[in-house]
Design a protein around this motif. Sequence first.
Motif, PDB file in Angstrom:
ATOM      1  N   GLU A   1       0.806  -1.225   0.000  1.00  6.85           N
ATOM      2  CA  GLU A   1       0.000   0.000   0.000  1.00  6.85           C
ATOM      3  C   GLU A   1       0.838   1.273   0.000  1.00  6.85           C
ATOM      4  O   GLU A   1       0.425   2.282  -0.560  1.00  6.85           O
ATOM      5  CB  GLU A   1      -0.940   0.005   1.200  1.00  6.85           C
ATOM      6  N   ILE A   2       1.995   1.244   0.628  1.00  9.13           N
ATOM      7  CA  ILE A   2       2.805   2.458   0.743  1.00  9.13           C
ATOM      8  C   ILE A   2       3.666   2.732  -0.480  1.00  9.13           C
ATOM      9  O   ILE A   2       4.385   3.709  -0.529  1.00  9.13           O
ATOM     10  CB  ILE A   2       3.692   2.420   2.014  1.00  9.13           C
ATOM     11  N   VAL A   3       3.582   1.868  -1.499  1.00  9.27           N
ATOM     12  CA  VAL A   3       4.376   2.049  -2.713  1.00  9.27           C
ATOM     13  C   VAL A   3       3.641   2.944  -3.701  1.00  9.27           C
ATOM     14  O   VAL A   3       2.460   2.767  -3.961  1.00  9.27           O
ATOM     15  CB  VAL A   3       4.673   0.688  -3.378  1.00  9.27           C
ATOM     16  N   SER A   4       4.366   3.910  -4.238  1.00  7.94           N
ATOM     17  CA  SER A   4       3.856   4.719  -5.343  1.00  7.94           C
ATOM     18  C   SER A   4       5.050   5.128  -6.195  1.00  7.94           C
ATOM     19  O   SER A   4       6.195   5.115  -5.737  1.00  7.94           O
ATOM     20  CB  SER A   4       3.094   5.939  -4.833  1.00  7.94           C
ATOM     21  N   THR A   5       4.783   5.487  -7.426  1.00 11.52           N
ATOM     22  CA  THR A   5       5.855   5.884  -8.330  1.00 11.52           C
ATOM     23  C   THR A   5       6.641   7.038  -7.720  1.00 11.52           C
ATOM     24  O   THR A   5       6.064   8.007  -7.244  1.00 11.52           O
ATOM     25  CB  THR A   5       5.267   6.283  -9.697  1.00 11.52           C
ATOM     26  N   GLY A   6       7.959   6.893  -7.692  1.00 11.50           N
ATOM     27  CA  GLY A   6       8.837   7.915  -7.151  1.00 11.50           C
ATOM     28  C   GLY A   6       9.357   7.610  -5.756  1.00 11.50           C
ATOM     29  O   GLY A   6      10.373   8.152  -5.349  1.00 11.50           O
ATOM     30  N   THR A   7       8.676   6.742  -4.994  1.00  9.24           N
ATOM     31  CA  THR A   7       9.176   6.396  -3.664  1.00  9.24           C
ATOM     32  C   THR A   7      10.360   5.448  -3.795  1.00  9.24           C
ATOM     33  O   THR A   7      10.603   4.867  -4.849  1.00  9.24           O
ATOM     34  CB  THR A   7       8.079   5.739  -2.787  1.00  9.24           C
ATOM     35  N   TRP A   8      11.088   5.304  -2.724  1.00 11.32           N
ATOM     36  CA  TRP A   8      12.245   4.416  -2.687  1.00 11.32           C
ATOM     37  C   TRP A   8      11.923   3.208  -1.839  1.00 11.32           C
ATOM     38  O   TRP A   8      11.110   3.273  -0.924  1.00 11.32           O
ATOM     39  CB  TRP A   8      13.456   5.147  -2.116  1.00 11.32           C
ATOM     40  N   THR A   9      12.561   2.097  -2.150  1.00 12.53           N
ATOM     41  CA  THR A   9      12.346   0.868  -1.399  1.00 12.53           C
ATOM     42  C   THR A   9      13.674   0.141  -1.224  1.00 12.53           C
ATOM     43  O   THR A   9      14.579   0.297  -2.042  1.00 12.53           O
ATOM     44  CB  THR A   9      11.296  -0.025  -2.115  1.00 12.53           C
ATOM     45  N   GLU A  10      13.773  -0.596  -0.144  1.00  8.65           N
ATOM     46  CA  GLU A  10      14.948  -1.419   0.115  1.00  8.65           C
ATOM     47  C   GLU A  10      14.466  -2.792   0.533  1.00  8.65           C
ATOM     48  O   GLU A  10      13.421  -2.922   1.173  1.00  8.65           O
ATOM     49  CB  GLU A  10      15.781  -0.839   1.255  1.00  8.65           C
ATOM     50  N   GLY A  11      15.208  -3.804   0.167  1.00 12.42           N
ATOM     51  CA  GLY A  11      14.831  -5.139   0.597  1.00 12.42           C
ATOM     52  C   GLY A  11      15.640  -6.214  -0.082  1.00 12.42           C
ATOM     53  O   GLY A  11      16.583  -5.931  -0.821  1.00 12.42           O
ATOM     54  N   GLU A  12      15.271  -7.446   0.196  1.00 11.76           N
ATOM     55  CA  GLU A  12      15.947  -8.619  -0.338  1.00 11.76           C
ATOM     56  C   GLU A  12      15.014  -9.302  -1.323  1.00 11.76           C
ATOM     57  O   GLU A  12      13.876  -9.629  -0.986  1.00 11.76           O
ATOM     58  CB  GLU A  12      16.304  -9.550   0.811  1.00 11.76           C
ATOM     59  N   ILE A  13      15.500  -9.512  -2.550  1.00 15.95           N
ATOM     60  CA  ILE A  13      14.660 -10.076  -3.605  1.00 15.95           C
ATOM     61  C   ILE A  13      15.415 -11.149  -4.380  1.00 15.95           C
ATOM     62  O   ILE A  13      16.635 -11.171  -4.401  1.00 15.95           O
ATOM     63  CB  ILE A  13      14.168  -8.986  -4.589  1.00 15.95           C
ATOM     64  N   GLY A  14      14.659 -12.024  -5.028  1.00 15.54           N
ATOM     65  CA  GLY A  14      15.201 -12.971  -5.995  1.00 15.54           C
ATOM     66  C   GLY A  14      14.799 -12.484  -7.381  1.00 15.54           C
ATOM     67  O   GLY A  14      13.743 -11.877  -7.545  1.00 15.54           O
ATOM     68  N   LEU A  15      15.625 -12.703  -8.356  1.00 15.15           N
ATOM     69  CA  LEU A  15      15.334 -12.259  -9.717  1.00 15.15           C
ATOM     70  C   LEU A  15      15.240 -13.448 -10.656  1.00 15.15           C
ATOM     71  O   LEU A  15      15.896 -14.462 -10.455  1.00 15.15           O
ATOM     72  CB  LEU A  15      16.419 -11.303 -10.214  1.00 15.15           C
ATOM     73  N   ALA A  16      14.415 -13.308 -11.686  1.00 17.57           N
ATOM     74  CA  ALA A  16      14.244 -14.364 -12.686  1.00 17.57           C
ATOM     75  C   ALA A  16      13.901 -13.719 -14.022  1.00 17.57           C
ATOM     76  O   ALA A  16      13.582 -12.534 -14.090  1.00 17.57           O
ATOM     77  CB  ALA A  16      13.138 -15.324 -12.257  1.00 17.57           C
ATOM     78  N   ILE A  17      13.950 -14.513 -15.071  1.00 22.28           N
ATOM     79  CA  ILE A  17      13.583 -14.038 -16.404  1.00 22.28           C
ATOM     80  C   ILE A  17      12.066 -14.017 -16.505  1.00 22.28           C
ATOM     81  O   ILE A  17      11.386 -14.942 -16.061  1.00 22.28           O
ATOM     82  CB  ILE A  17      14.193 -14.941 -17.488  1.00 22.28           C
ATOM     83  N   ASP A  18      11.535 -12.972 -17.108  1.00 17.84           N
ATOM     84  CA  ASP A  18      10.094 -12.816 -17.285  1.00 17.84           C
ATOM     85  C   ASP A  18       9.516 -13.999 -18.057  1.00 17.84           C
ATOM     86  O   ASP A  18       9.921 -14.260 -19.175  1.00 17.84           O
ATOM     87  CB  ASP A  18       9.817 -11.513 -18.041  1.00 17.84           C
ATOM     88  N   PRO A  19       8.539 -14.710 -17.459  1.00 19.62           N
ATOM     89  CA  PRO A  19       7.911 -15.828 -18.171  1.00 19.62           C
ATOM     90  C   PRO A  19       6.724 -15.380 -19.016  1.00 19.62           C
ATOM     91  O   PRO A  19       5.716 -16.055 -19.080  1.00 19.62           O
ATOM     92  CB  PRO A  19       7.475 -16.744 -17.027  1.00 19.62           C
ATOM     93  N   PHE A  20       6.826 -14.238 -19.640  1.00 17.69           N
ATOM     94  CA  PHE A  20       5.887 -13.691 -20.626  1.00 17.69           C
ATOM     95  C   PHE A  20       4.762 -12.831 -20.077  1.00 17.69           C
ATOM     96  O   PHE A  20       4.020 -12.272 -20.844  1.00 17.69           O
ATOM     97  CB  PHE A  20       5.306 -14.783 -21.540  1.00 17.69           C
ATOM     98  N   PHE A  21       4.571 -12.688 -18.753  1.00 16.94           N
ATOM     99  CA  PHE A  21       3.489 -11.803 -18.334  1.00 16.94           C
ATOM    100  C   PHE A  21       3.805 -10.347 -18.623  1.00 16.94           C
ATOM    101  O   PHE A  21       2.902  -9.556 -18.849  1.00 16.94           O
ATOM    102  CB  PHE A  21       3.031 -12.019 -16.880  1.00 16.94           C
ATOM    103  N   TYR A  22       5.072  -9.950 -18.654  1.00 15.06           N
ATOM    104  CA  TYR A  22       5.407  -8.583 -19.058  1.00 15.06           C
ATOM    105  C   TYR A  22       5.194  -8.438 -20.566  1.00 15.06           C
ATOM    106  O   TYR A  22       4.478  -7.552 -21.029  1.00 15.06           O
ATOM    107  CB  TYR A  22       6.843  -8.222 -18.685  1.00 15.06           C
ATOM    108  N   LYS A  23       5.806  -9.325 -21.324  1.00 18.50           N
ATOM    109  CA  LYS A  23       5.767  -9.223 -22.791  1.00 18.50           C
ATOM    110  C   LYS A  23       4.353  -9.327 -23.348  1.00 18.50           C
ATOM    111  O   LYS A  23       4.005  -8.631 -24.297  1.00 18.50           O
ATOM    112  CB  LYS A  23       6.644 -10.315 -23.400  1.00 18.50           C
TER     113      LYS A  23
END
Length: 168
Positions: free
Chosen positions: A68-90
């Motif tokens: 809820e506290i996320v909006s364009t322009g705010t900053w965030t910090e945290g621990e994440i895992g990354l992966a290749i887009d499985p087509f939901f972006y494309k």
Amino acid sequence: MAIFISAKRSDAPSNSMATSAQPSNVDRRSRTYSRIFYRVCAQVIFSAPDAWAIDCNLPVLQDSQPPEIVSTGTWTEGEIGLAIDPFFYKERLVNEAGMPDLFNTWQIIGITREDTPWIESQCGKIFSRDRERPHWTAVQQTDAWNDDSGRSAYLLRLRMLRHNTEGQ
């Protein structure tokens, strides 16, 4: 290809992605602390009811409702895992109003397949990787349908050939 946030670190608190108007470190950056997880400080570059994107010196997205506290322009910090887009972006998110172009061009310079043994949970119904005995094997190509009965994970070593900075 586009990169997405595959998971927050499972042993991190549920609020591990903290946001603020002022970052604790003004530098967009990511730091590796395991083979698949990164500690990031990033600016939110897109926020919608069903997805959000950050810039941690690499634009990445998460295909889920943002905190809820996320909006364009705010900053965030945290621990994440990354992966290749499985087509939901494309196939879907690229067409959302305001969604930045997240495509970059990569060269694959190495592939490693996770061969860590599976262990059964105490209740006997859930299997997970044995983190006490991690094992990775260099391979020439992926075979996600057949390796490890379709449950395989791969670690790709990539070299960015083109970083898209349009609209950022």
